[in-house]
Design a protein around this motif. Structure first.
Motif, mmCIF file in Angstrom:
data_model
loop_
_atom_site.group_PDB
_atom_site.id
_atom_site.type_symbol
_atom_site.label_atom_id
_atom_site.label_comp_id
_atom_site.label_asym_id
_atom_site.label_seq_id
_atom_site.Cartn_x
_atom_site.Cartn_y
_atom_site.Cartn_z
ATOM 1 N N GLU A 177 0.860 -1.194 0.000
ATOM 2 C CA GLU A 177 0.000 0.000 0.000
ATOM 3 C C GLU A 177 0.894 1.241 0.000
ATOM 4 O O GLU A 177 1.664 1.429 -0.944
ATOM 5 C CB GLU A 177 -0.967 -0.030 1.185
ATOM 6 N N ASN A 178 0.838 2.073 1.047
ATOM 7 C CA ASN A 178 1.655 3.302 1.050
ATOM 8 C C ASN A 178 2.926 3.154 1.888
ATOM 9 O O ASN A 178 3.607 4.143 2.142
ATOM 10 C CB ASN A 178 0.824 4.480 1.598
ATOM 11 N N LYS A 179 3.234 1.911 2.264
ATOM 12 C CA LYS A 179 4.404 1.685 3.116
ATOM 13 C C LYS A 179 5.459 0.893 2.365
ATOM 14 O O LYS A 179 5.152 0.124 1.446
ATOM 15 C CB LYS A 179 4.006 0.923 4.382
ATOM 16 N N ARG A 180 6.734 1.098 2.769
ATOM 17 C CA ARG A 180 7.833 0.285 2.261
ATOM 18 C C ARG A 180 8.358 -0.549 3.433
ATOM 19 O O ARG A 180 8.557 -0.034 4.538
ATOM 20 C CB ARG A 180 8.972 1.148 1.714
ATOM 21 N N VAL A 181 8.596 -1.836 3.123
ATOM 22 C CA VAL A 181 9.091 -2.757 4.154
ATOM 23 C C VAL A 181 10.183 -3.631 3.536
ATOM 24 O O VAL A 181 10.325 -3.693 2.314
ATOM 25 C CB VAL A 181 7.960 -3.649 4.710
ATOM 26 N N PHE A 182 10.951 -4.316 4.426
ATOM 27 C CA PHE A 182 11.927 -5.294 3.936
ATOM 28 C C PHE A 182 11.201 -6.563 3.528
ATOM 29 O O PHE A 182 10.203 -6.955 4.149
ATOM 30 C CB PHE A 182 12.961 -5.631 5.015
#
Length: 613
Positions: free
Chosen positions: A606-611
């Motif tokens: 969605e609007n987040k960046r994660v590893f």
């Protein structure tokens, strides 16, 4: 076809409408109210045609309370038919009509004595001579002929008709562009919006585009009708109905001006010369009704060199109008107050310029004498940064060609024939001083003519080019293709500029300035600046994030590392927690987040960046 417009004038019940009906069978009093009251309330239009001549009639109301309608028709007269009853002779509204026509500059006149059947021959002769004497003594008309008639005497009507066809009464000259004041507007089933008026300036053709000045809207001419007949073209002095597309009937009003796009600008102030009727004066800063074409507008009249309460019978004034009008040089105006005609005026300055009062008075004096050459000189004193010759069509009623001819007769001016701009020659030194100061302030300035023109928006590229060439000849600048650099710089120019831009981006860190702002600050040409950034990007010294965001590679590496640390500590990064650590504008935050998507260990949820787990 030879066209001209004859308008009637005269006192109520002197037989104007009945005379038109006898000449061509047209019933002018067509509304129920007109027929019930027995007077003409609005303008009526009709015509007579014979061989290659068309005589159009505008029948105007004679009642004193309807003078405003009379003025709306009178502006388009080529000739006036002065209608006077053989019984009553000259009456009050005859006089007011004659005064207004004189103020409007109508010269050609026909004197028609009506109701001759109601007086004997001797009285008719005496009264006719008396009427002629009065008109010749009091007014400046060219009476083409006089004729006594009765609507019950067919022979007299036919003789009048024949004499009308012998006239060459057209007075309108071709101007630089089409103009047309709307006197009626209505909607027709299946056709749409239709306006009526008189063609001025230049002929109009079917399918041409026109511009409705008052609402700044372009429209197409779907159809033309001249005196009820469809036509491919309408000539000057033709009474014409225009069927317009792309405009709603409710958006157009009587008095609107239709023309061609680009010729006229509207102003709520114009400068005039005026002359009052006998025993009348104009008071400074008083409100008056202004009649121009078919338009009526309220205005304050501001006399030059006058104070409150001051009044004069003639002179110069500025009209401060309650709405813009689209006037041209030498256009005629009627000034009234309540039901009283006060003065006639001539538009001298339809385009208002900021200038000193002494300059303005000199300008108006030159314009009144039609001394256009001197008017240009005075305007140039107020327009050091250039006077557009394209406005001469409205300002002086001149074509571009004639405006250039006048300009070329002036001394100590620079004429940019491509841009149609005129400059006083001393303006060249102003441009020169600005350019010299740029290169003295910044030894690495590298500019083209076009990049200087972006800064000096009032200076044409041709004028700037002359200055740059002079500076090269004076060995102050060195030309390199389209670019100019200081003659004092000997080292590798491009390498020096690369180092300067790279150093600046390094200092600006994660909030770099937009490229064009950098170029302007460093006084370098935009194309050259773009080439330098491309070179730096090719060397990987600078990274392009968006079309206008370039960041030093070390700064980018540093912020990417910080962004990854945020993910490690909080499990994700989005605009909200990113902004807490780096209070940057949204455009930078989004650009860095988008760049983060290039790394294989990062994914977007969605609007987040994660590893990636």
């Amino acid at each position: 076809m030879n066209n001209y417009i004859i308008g009637t004038c005269g006192h109520i019940d002197h037989g104007k409408t009945a005379l038109i009906r006898a000449l061509n069978g047209y019933e002018g009093d067509s509304t129920k109210e007109e027929q019930q009251r027995g007077i003409t309330i609005d303008l009526s239009f009709s015509n007579l045609t014979s061989d290659n001549k068309n005589v159009a009639f505008i029948d105007v109301p004679g009642h004193e309370k309807l003078i405003k309608n009379m003025i709306a028709g009178a502006f388009s007269f080529d000739c006036v038919m002065i209608v006077v009853s053989a019984v009553e002779k000259i009456m009050p509204q005859t006089v007011e009509h004659l005064e207004i026509l004189n103020l409007l500059g109508v010269k050609n006149a026909i004197l028609t004595i009506t109701k001759k059947d109601l007086v004997d021959k001797e009285t008719l002769k005496k009264n006719k001579e008396e009427i002629e004497q009065f008109i010749n003594d009091e007014y400046d008309f060219n009476i083409l002929f006089s004729k006594a008639v009765s609507i019950y005497d067919e022979e007299s009507i036919n003789e009048l008709k024949e004499k009308l066809f012998t006239l060459d009464a057209s007075t309108k000259i071709e101007e630089n562009f089409f103009r047309y004041y709307v006197d009626r507007v209505f909607s027709s089933s299946g056709s749409g919006t239709i306006v009526t008026g008189t063609v001025l300036g230049k002929p109009l053709k079917k399918d041409e585009k026109v511009f409705i000045c008052d609402i700044k809207k372009e429209a197409k001419v779907k159809n033309l009708q001249v005196h009820g007949e469809n036509s491919e073209i309408s000539n000057i002095s033709n009474r014409t109905a225009i069927n317009l597309s792309n405009v709603n009937t409710k958006d157009i009003k009587k008095g609107f001006l239709i023309s061609k796009k680009g010729f006229l600008r509207g102003f709520d102030k114009i400068d005039i010369s005026f002359k009052c009727l006998k025993n009348k004066t104009i008071k400074h800063n008083q409100k008056y009704s202004i009649f121009i074409g078919t338009k009526r507008v309220e205005a304050r009249v501001l006399l030059f060199n006058s104070s409150e309460g001051f009044e004069v019978s003639q002179g110069f004034a500025q009209l401060s109008l309650n709405e813009p009008i689209f006037s041209i040089y030498k256009e005629k105006i009627i000034i009234r107050q309540s039901n009283d005609t006060i003065a006639g005026a001539t538009v001298l300055n339809p385009i208002i310029d900021p200038m000193k009062k002494s300059q303005k008075l000199n300008l108006l004096e030159a314009l009144e004498k039609e001394d256009i050459e001197n008017a240009y000189k005075i305007l140039l004193e107020a327009h050091k940064k250039g006077l557009g010759l394209i406005s001469s069509a409205q300002r002086f009623a001149l074509s571009h060609e004639k405006a250039l001819e006048f300009a070329k007769s002036l001394k100590n001016v620079f004429i940019d024939e491509d841009s149609l701009i005129l400059y006083p020659i001393e303006t060249k030194q102003v441009i020169k001083d600005i350019i010299v100061s740029i290169y003295k302030k910044n030894q690495y300035a590298l500019l083209s003519v076009s990049s200087i023109a972006l800064r000096l928006k009032w200076a044409s590229e041709n004028f700037i080019q002359i200055v740059m060439t002079e500076l090269v000849n004076e060995k102050f600048l060195v030309q390199d293709g389209k670019l100019y650099k200081s003659s004092n710089i000997k080292e590798d120019f491009k390498k020096s500029l690369e180092n300067i831009i790279l150093k600046r981006l390094e200092q600006e860190d994660v909030a770099p300035t937009a490229p064009y702002n950098i170029y302007d600050d460093l006084d370098i040409d935009r194309k050259m600046g773009d080439n330098i950034l491309k070179s730096l990007c090719a060397k990987k010294s600078v990274i392009r994030l968006q079309h206008n965001i370039f960041i030093h590679s070390e700064s980018l590496s540093k912020i990417i590392l910080e962004m990854k640390n945020i993910i490690r500590n909080e499990g994700f990064i989005d605009i909200s927690n990113f902004k807490e650590k780096f209070p940057l504008s949204r455009k930078y935050l989004i650009s860095y987040l988008d760049y983060l998507d290039n790394f294989s260990e990062i994914k977007k949820e969605e609007n987040k960046r994660v590893f990636i787990s």
